[in-house]
Scaffold this active site. Structure first.
Site, PDB file in Angstrom:
ATOM      1  N   ASP A  51       0.818  -1.221   0.000  1.00 35.14           N
ATOM      2  CA  ASP A  51       0.000   0.000   0.000  1.00 35.14           C
ATOM      3  C   ASP A  51       0.847   1.264   0.000  1.00 35.14           C
ATOM      4  OD1 ASP A  51       0.855  -0.741   2.538  1.00 35.14           O
ATOM      5  OD2 ASP A  51      -0.773   0.290   3.530  1.00 35.14           O
ATOM      6  N   GLU A  52       2.112   1.149   0.336  1.00 34.78           N
ATOM      7  CA  GLU A  52       3.005   2.317   0.331  1.00 34.78           C
ATOM      8  C   GLU A  52       3.667   2.539  -1.005  1.00 34.78           C
ATOM      9  OE1 GLU A  52       5.334   0.924   3.532  1.00 34.78           O
ATOM     10  OE2 GLU A  52       4.219   2.064   5.023  1.00 34.78           O
TER      11      GLU A  52
END
Length: 53
Positions: A51-52
């Site tokens: 997700d980063e």
């Protein structure tokens, strides 16, 4: 709101929040797949959460 919020805090702000159980094996599968794609374009790939990216 912020990222990385703990569940109890998020539920306090949003009482109707539905929390879906994690599917860690799926996360690992797709995380590895995306890392392979990134490595096609650069050798400067660092491991972070999917997700980063």
């Amino acid at each position: 709101m912020k990222t990385g919020m703990v569940n109890w805090e998020a539920k306090g702000l949003c009482p109707d929040l539905i929390v879906v159980p994690p599917q860690y094996e799926q996360y690992l599968k797709y995380s590895k797949m995306t890392r392979v794609i990134y490595q096609r374009f650069t050798d400067q790939v660092e491991q972070y959460g999917m997700d980063e990216c």
